[in-house]
Motif scaffolding. Structure first.
Motif, PDB file in Angstrom:
ATOM      1  N   GLU A   1      42.842  -7.000   0.370  1.00 33.47           N
ATOM      2  CA  GLU A   1      42.338  -5.299   0.083  1.00 33.47           C
ATOM      3  C   GLU A   1      43.198  -4.717   0.892  1.00 33.47           C
ATOM      4  OE1 GLU A   1      38.111  -4.815  -0.309  1.00 33.47           O
ATOM      5  OE2 GLU A   1      38.139  -5.206  -2.586  1.00 33.47           O
ATOM      6  N   SER A   2      42.982  -5.665   1.743  1.00 32.57           N
ATOM      7  CA  SER A   2      44.486  -4.746   3.012  1.00 32.57           C
ATOM      8  C   SER A   2      45.874  -4.671   2.779  1.00 32.57           C
ATOM      9  CB  SER A   2      43.991  -5.611   4.165  1.00 32.57           C
ATOM     10  OG  SER A   2      44.896  -7.333   3.947  1.00 32.57           O
ATOM     11  N   GLY A   3      45.919  -4.890   1.775  1.00 37.05           N
ATOM     12  CA  GLY A   3      47.462  -4.573   1.281  1.00 37.05           C
ATOM     13  C   GLY A   3      47.711  -5.348  -0.167  1.00 37.05           C
ATOM     14  N   LEU A   4      49.041  -6.139  -0.431  1.00 37.87           N
ATOM     15  CA  LEU A   4      49.325  -6.340  -2.292  1.00 37.87           C
ATOM     16  C   LEU A   4      49.886  -7.581  -1.268  1.00 37.87           C
ATOM     17  CD1 LEU A   4      50.908  -4.189  -4.536  1.00 37.87           C
ATOM     18  CD2 LEU A   4      47.827  -4.423  -4.083  1.00 37.87           C
ATOM     19  N   LEU A   5      48.768  -9.164  -1.942  1.00 33.57           N
ATOM     20  CA  LEU A   5      49.758 -10.254  -2.002  1.00 33.57           C
ATOM     21  C   LEU A   5      50.069 -10.167  -3.745  1.00 33.57           C
ATOM     22  CD1 LEU A   5      49.423 -13.078  -0.372  1.00 33.57           C
ATOM     23  CD2 LEU A   5      47.291 -13.399  -1.329  1.00 33.57           C
ATOM     24  N   TYR A   6      50.905 -11.233  -3.099  1.00 31.87           N
ATOM     25  CA  TYR A   6      52.061 -12.361  -4.474  1.00 31.87           C
ATOM     26  C   TYR A   6      52.143 -13.252  -4.569  1.00 31.87           C
ATOM     27  CZ  TYR A   6      53.661  -7.289  -5.504  1.00 31.87           C
ATOM     28  OH  TYR A   6      53.087  -6.109  -5.678  1.00 31.87           O
ATOM     29  N   LEU A   7      51.314 -14.422  -4.989  1.00 34.76           N
ATOM     30  CA  LEU A   7      51.034 -15.353  -5.568  1.00 34.76           C
ATOM     31  C   LEU A   7      52.281 -16.039  -6.661  1.00 34.76           C
ATOM     32  CD1 LEU A   7      49.926 -18.602  -4.953  1.00 34.76           C
ATOM     33  CD2 LEU A   7      48.483 -17.943  -7.257  1.00 34.76           C
ATOM     34  N   CYS A   8      52.972 -17.177  -5.906  1.00 32.09           N
ATOM     35  CA  CYS A   8      54.758 -17.712  -6.489  1.00 32.09           C
ATOM     36  C   CYS A   8      53.791 -19.179  -6.817  1.00 32.09           C
ATOM     37  CB  CYS A   8      55.580 -17.552  -6.470  1.00 32.09           C
ATOM     38  SG  CYS A   8      57.115 -18.091  -7.032  1.00 32.09           S
ATOM     39  N   PRO A   9      53.300 -19.499  -8.185  1.00 36.10           N
ATOM     40  CA  PRO A   9      52.650 -21.176  -7.857  1.00 36.10           C
ATOM     41  C   PRO A   9      54.048 -21.455  -8.429  1.00 36.10           C
ATOM     42  CG  PRO A   9      52.125 -19.679  -9.093  1.00 36.10           C
ATOM     43  CD  PRO A   9      52.440 -19.178  -8.947  1.00 36.10           C
ATOM     44  N   ALA A  10      55.341 -22.318  -7.655  1.00 38.06           N
ATOM     45  CA  ALA A  10      56.428 -22.707  -7.987  1.00 38.06           C
ATOM     46  C   ALA A  10      57.108 -24.200  -7.205  1.00 38.06           C
ATOM     47  CB  ALA A  10      57.992 -21.494  -8.065  1.00 38.06           C
ATOM     48  N   ARG A  11      57.658 -24.962  -8.261  1.00 36.33           N
ATOM     49  CA  ARG A  11      58.149 -25.919  -6.927  1.00 36.33           C
ATOM     50  C   ARG A  11      59.689 -25.669  -6.933  1.00 36.33           C
ATOM     51  NH1 ARG A  11      59.894 -30.965  -6.877  1.00 36.33           N
ATOM     52  NH2 ARG A  11      61.491 -32.348  -6.803  1.00 36.33           N
ATOM     53  N   TYR A  12      59.794 -25.911  -5.694  1.00 33.72           N
ATOM     54  CA  TYR A  12      61.075 -25.702  -4.838  1.00 33.72           C
ATOM     55  C   TYR A  12      62.765 -25.987  -5.608  1.00 33.72           C
ATOM     56  CZ  TYR A  12      57.107 -24.153  -1.431  1.00 33.72           C
ATOM     57  OH  TYR A  12      55.762 -24.042  -0.725  1.00 33.72           O
ATOM     58  N   ASP A  13      62.500 -25.658  -6.242  1.00 39.04           N
ATOM     59  CA  ASP A  13      64.437 -25.824  -6.751  1.00 39.04           C
ATOM     60  C   ASP A  13      64.584 -24.858  -7.704  1.00 39.04           C
ATOM     61  OD1 ASP A  13      63.324 -26.068  -9.634  1.00 39.04           O
ATOM     62  OD2 ASP A  13      62.359 -27.388  -9.808  1.00 39.04           O
ATOM     63  N   GLU A  14      66.364 -25.189  -8.150  1.00 43.58           N
ATOM     64  CA  GLU A  14      66.994 -24.553  -8.196  1.00 43.58           C
ATOM     65  C   GLU A  14      67.191 -23.396 -10.156  1.00 43.58           C
ATOM     66  OE1 GLU A  14      69.963 -23.180  -6.941  1.00 43.58           O
ATOM     67  OE2 GLU A  14      70.206 -24.524  -5.753  1.00 43.58           O
ATOM     68  N   GLN A  15      65.999 -24.465 -10.567  1.00 48.31           N
ATOM     69  CA  GLN A  15      65.000 -23.327 -11.558  1.00 48.31           C
ATOM     70  C   GLN A  15      64.377 -22.099 -11.323  1.00 48.31           C
ATOM     71  OE1 GLN A  15      63.048 -26.452 -14.146  1.00 48.31           O
ATOM     72  NE2 GLN A  15      61.572 -24.444 -15.405  1.00 48.31           N
ATOM     73  N   LYS A  16      63.427 -22.474 -10.275  1.00 45.28           N
ATOM     74  CA  LYS A  16      63.012 -21.323 -10.051  1.00 45.28           C
ATOM     75  C   LYS A  16      63.247 -20.101  -9.235  1.00 45.28           C
ATOM     76  CE  LYS A  16      59.488 -23.980 -11.355  1.00 45.28           C
ATOM     77  NZ  LYS A  16      58.935 -23.876 -12.452  1.00 45.28           N
ATOM     78  N   ASN A  17      64.650 -19.905  -9.509  1.00 43.21           N
ATOM     79  CA  ASN A  17      65.338 -19.207  -8.838  1.00 43.21           C
ATOM     80  C   ASN A  17      64.638 -18.095  -7.589  1.00 43.21           C
ATOM     81  OD1 ASN A  17      67.022 -17.084  -9.154  1.00 43.21           O
ATOM     82  ND2 ASN A  17      65.745 -15.600 -10.140  1.00 43.21           N
ATOM     83  N   LEU A  18      63.876 -19.179  -6.957  1.00 46.73           N
ATOM     84  CA  LEU A  18      63.472 -18.581  -5.489  1.00 46.73           C
ATOM     85  C   LEU A  18      64.019 -18.440  -4.475  1.00 46.73           C
ATOM     86  CD1 LEU A  18      61.110 -21.610  -4.813  1.00 46.73           C
ATOM     87  CD2 LEU A  18      60.435 -19.389  -5.741  1.00 46.73           C
ATOM     88  N   PRO A  19      66.005 -18.241  -4.395  1.00 43.60           N
ATOM     89  CA  PRO A  19      66.153 -17.362  -3.333  1.00 43.60           C
ATOM     90  C   PRO A  19      66.144 -15.994  -3.438  1.00 43.60           C
ATOM     91  CG  PRO A  19      67.695 -19.636  -3.564  1.00 43.60           C
ATOM     92  CD  PRO A  19      66.457 -19.505  -4.416  1.00 43.60           C
TER      93      PRO A  19
END
Length: 207
Positions: free
Chosen positions: A32-50
């Motif tokens: 409630e203090s702001g907005l929390l965005y959760l990303c459950p993902a493996r750290y690899d190229e497929q996930k487009n994390l950059p």
């Protein structure tokens, strides 16, 4: 043709079994203090994390009360950490490692997001909605067929940093339209018990 006329086909959705977490105590409430965005993902190229991280850094400059929590691990960890450190974004982007308590992760998040460039039928979409958390996704992320715009989430127009940034802004500006119970109800038919009943009904009609 004769078989098709005698035995007309009927679409049966994938049976998705969501683990029974009824014995798990959910300690978390929506942030409630702001907005929390959760990303459950493996750290690899497929996930487009950059692209996700860079988009979120810009997004956080406009909305400083936001935070991205990426739950997972993988070969891109050092590269992702470098992006975060080079942008002095440690306060708004967290590489949290794997979590053994996903029910509470989903429950405390305001949104779940995947930025993948390709994905199978992602269980995280169903799990997030099961806990009443709206889902944000890029096109062709597994499970996007379940996303109903403005009811249980949003889908980006593409996979670029700009597309993801626009998706984040849209979610923030419309955060108050989402109802947790409506989101849960959008996947209630996919629980194992309900799908078992439908499968039994199908066989009764067929045999």
């Amino acid at each position: 043709k004769i078989l098709k006329e005698k035995y007309p086909s009927k679409l049966i959705k994938n049976i998705i079994e969501i683990a029974d977490f009824s014995d798990i105590k959910i300690n978390s409430q929506k942030n409630e203090s702001g907005l929390l965005y959760l990303c459950p993902a493996r750290y690899d190229e497929q996930k487009n994390l950059p692209n996700l991280i860079n988009a979120f850094i810009d997004f956080n400059k406009k909305y400083p009360d936001t935070k991205l929590r990426i739950v997972g691990s993988g070969p891109m960890k050092d590269k992702l950490n470098k992006i975060i450190k080079n942008n002095n974004a440690e306060s708004c982007v967290e590489l949290a490692g794997w979590s053994l308590d996903m029910p509470n992760e989903y429950t405390k998040a305001n949104f779940t997001i995947l930025a993948s460039v390709f994905e199978g039928y992602g269980m995280v979409v169903i799990e997030s909605m099961y806990y009443g958390t709206p889902f944000l996704a890029t096109p062709f992320t597994g499970g996007t067929a379940l996303i109903k715009e403005g009811l249980n989430g949003y889908i980006a127009e593409g996979f670029s940093k700009e597309n993801i940034y626009d998706l984040l802004v849209k979610s923030h500006d419309n955060k108050n339209i989402f109802n947790s119970e409506s989101i849960k109800s959008s996947v209630k038919d996919l629980t194992k018990d309900n799908m078992d009943k439908k499968l039994i009904e199908f066989w009764k009609e067929t045999i």
